[in-house]
Write a protein that holds these residues in place. Structure first.
Motif, PDB file in Angstrom:
ATOM      1  N   UNK A  12       0.821  -1.205   0.000  1.00 44.41           N
ATOM      2  CA  UNK A  12       0.000   0.000   0.000  1.00 44.41           C
ATOM      3  C   UNK A  12       0.859   1.261   0.000  1.00 44.41           C
ATOM      4  N   UNK A  13       1.996   1.222   0.689  1.00 46.57           N
ATOM      5  CA  UNK A  13       2.912   2.354   0.655  1.00 46.57           C
ATOM      6  C   UNK A  13       3.429   2.576  -0.765  1.00 46.57           C
ATOM      7  N   UNK A  14       3.796   1.492  -1.435  1.00 45.64           N
ATOM      8  CA  UNK A  14       4.313   1.595  -2.809  1.00 45.64           C
ATOM      9  C   UNK A  14       3.215   2.043  -3.756  1.00 45.64           C
ATOM     10  N   UNK A  15       2.016   1.513  -3.562  1.00 42.35           N
ATOM     11  CA  UNK A  15       0.875   1.933  -4.379  1.00 42.35           C
ATOM     12  C   UNK A  15       0.687   3.444  -4.297  1.00 42.35           C
ATOM     13  N   UNK A  16       0.726   4.000  -3.093  1.00 44.96           N
ATOM     14  CA  UNK A  16       0.507   5.434  -2.922  1.00 44.96           C
ATOM     15  C   UNK A  16       1.630   6.263  -3.518  1.00 44.96           C
ATOM     16  N   UNK A  67      -3.604  -3.006  -7.337  1.00 49.31           N
ATOM     17  CA  UNK A  67      -4.505  -2.027  -6.705  1.00 49.31           C
ATOM     18  C   UNK A  67      -4.746  -0.848  -7.645  1.00 49.31           C
ATOM     19  N   UNK A  68      -3.680  -0.366  -8.289  1.00 51.74           N
ATOM     20  CA  UNK A  68      -3.804   0.786  -9.186  1.00 51.74           C
ATOM     21  C   UNK A  68      -4.538   0.421 -10.471  1.00 51.74           C
ATOM     22  N   UNK A  69      -4.420  -0.825 -10.893  1.00 52.50           N
ATOM     23  CA  UNK A  69      -5.201  -1.291 -12.046  1.00 52.50           C
ATOM     24  C   UNK A  69      -6.684  -1.293 -11.688  1.00 52.50           C
ATOM     25  N   UNK A  70      -7.022  -1.790 -10.494  1.00 49.41           N
ATOM     26  CA  UNK A  70      -8.416  -1.833 -10.059  1.00 49.41           C
ATOM     27  C   UNK A  70      -8.999  -0.425  -9.905  1.00 49.41           C
ATOM     28  N   UNK A  71      -8.166   0.544  -9.504  1.00 48.60           N
ATOM     29  CA  UNK A  71      -8.639   1.915  -9.324  1.00 48.60           C
ATOM     30  C   UNK A  71      -8.681   2.690 -10.638  1.00 48.60           C
ATOM     31  N   UNK A  72      -8.214   2.070 -11.726  1.00 45.89           N
ATOM     32  CA  UNK A  72      -8.332   2.698 -13.033  1.00 45.89           C
ATOM     33  C   UNK A  72      -7.189   3.595 -13.443  1.00 45.89           C
ATOM     34  N   UNK A  73      -6.073   3.539 -12.714  1.00 44.70           N
ATOM     35  CA  UNK A  73      -4.917   4.373 -13.066  1.00 44.70           C
ATOM     36  C   UNK A  73      -4.003   3.675 -14.073  1.00 44.70           C
ATOM     37  N   UNK A  74      -3.933   2.355 -14.000  1.00 43.37           N
ATOM     38  CA  UNK A  74      -3.001   1.595 -14.835  1.00 43.37           C
ATOM     39  C   UNK A  74      -3.728   0.531 -15.644  1.00 43.37           C
ATOM     40  N   UNK A  75      -3.076   0.135 -16.733  1.00 42.11           N
ATOM     41  CA  UNK A  75      -3.580  -0.951 -17.577  1.00 42.11           C
ATOM     42  C   UNK A  75      -2.411  -1.855 -17.924  1.00 42.11           C
TER      43      UNK A  75
END
Length: 237
Positions: free
Chosen positions: A12-16, A56-64
């Motif tokens: 989660x730290x890396x995700x942020x 996590x970032x893929x699920x939030x729509x930032x990455x593909x």
């Protein structure tokens, strides 16, 4: 980059951190973020930790993710509760600018009786000084004051993400904001940080941030060198 082993899970730290880089144009829209091995090396963590952060970032729509083509940035605007319009820094990133942040100082400070800060926070508050760079040049200087009545909010990772995002994570909800704008002369230490000549008029933004009970959580003063870039507010109706 060092991560806190006593804070939230590493992924989660890396995700942020990656999310913050996306929002500030470090990883531009339609570009690929670094590969998994590169991120593993930078953060000194396992492959599964990186994969969990990216997922996590893929699920939030930032990455593909694309097989054989890397992981692409497909969105660079947040869903922050800070406002109903796009944040100023997001608009700059959309225009192709790169925003970088520097954490200059974090300290607990005392307030003299009768001063504005004493009226707002009492005897003490947490003072945070930050500098934003626009395409590598000093552009905005912020001084934030946070209440200490919420206890230790573990602000050690402010270098990596936004203050408001961190407060949200620490379950300190911000429900109301009041901004005031004027043209003012900045204190000498701000002029020095922004590399402007003495007595240069700057745009000053004063902000009061409240939680859902009406308690003041943050008071901040920001100075903008609008000779570099005008302040923008973009409303959608």
């Amino acid at each position: 980059m060092s991560l806190s082993r006593k804070s939230k899970p590493l992924y989660l730290q890396i995700k942020n951190i990656i999310k913050d880089r996306i929002l500030h144009g470090v990883y531009p829209i339609e570009s690929n973020i670094p590969s998994e091995p590169q991120l593993e090396q930078e953060f000194a963590v396992s492959k599964i930790t990186i994969r969990n952060a990216v997922s996590e970032l893929v699920q939030e729509g930032y990455l593909e993710k694309s097989s054989g083509k890397g992981t692409k940035v497909i969105r660079n605007t947040s869903t922050s509760k800070l406002s109903t319009w796009k944040r100023f820094t997001e608009l700059l990133v959309e225009e192709g600018h790169k925003i970088q942040k520097q954490l200059l100082r974090t300290e607990a400070v005392s307030h003299e009786e009768g001063t504005l800060l004493h009226r707002l926070f009492g005897e003490r508050s947490l003072r945070i000084e930050r500098l934003y760079l626009l395409n590598g040049a000093p552009y905005i200087h912020y001084t934030h004051y946070l209440t200490l009545r919420k206890g230790d909010m573990e602000l050690s990772d402010l270098e990596a993400q936004s203050l408001y995002g961190l407060l949200e994570e620490k379950d300190v909800p911000l429900a109301k904001f009041r901004d005031q704008f004027t043209v003012a002369l900045a204190p000498p230490f701000v002029e020095h940080a922004l590399r402007v000549e003495s007595s240069t008029p700057l745009l000053k933004r004063t902000r009061y941030s409240y939680d859902d009970t009406g308690e003041l959580i943050e008071f901040s003063e920001g100075y903008y060198n609008t000779e570099m870039q005008q302040y923008i507010v973009d409303y959608d109706v």
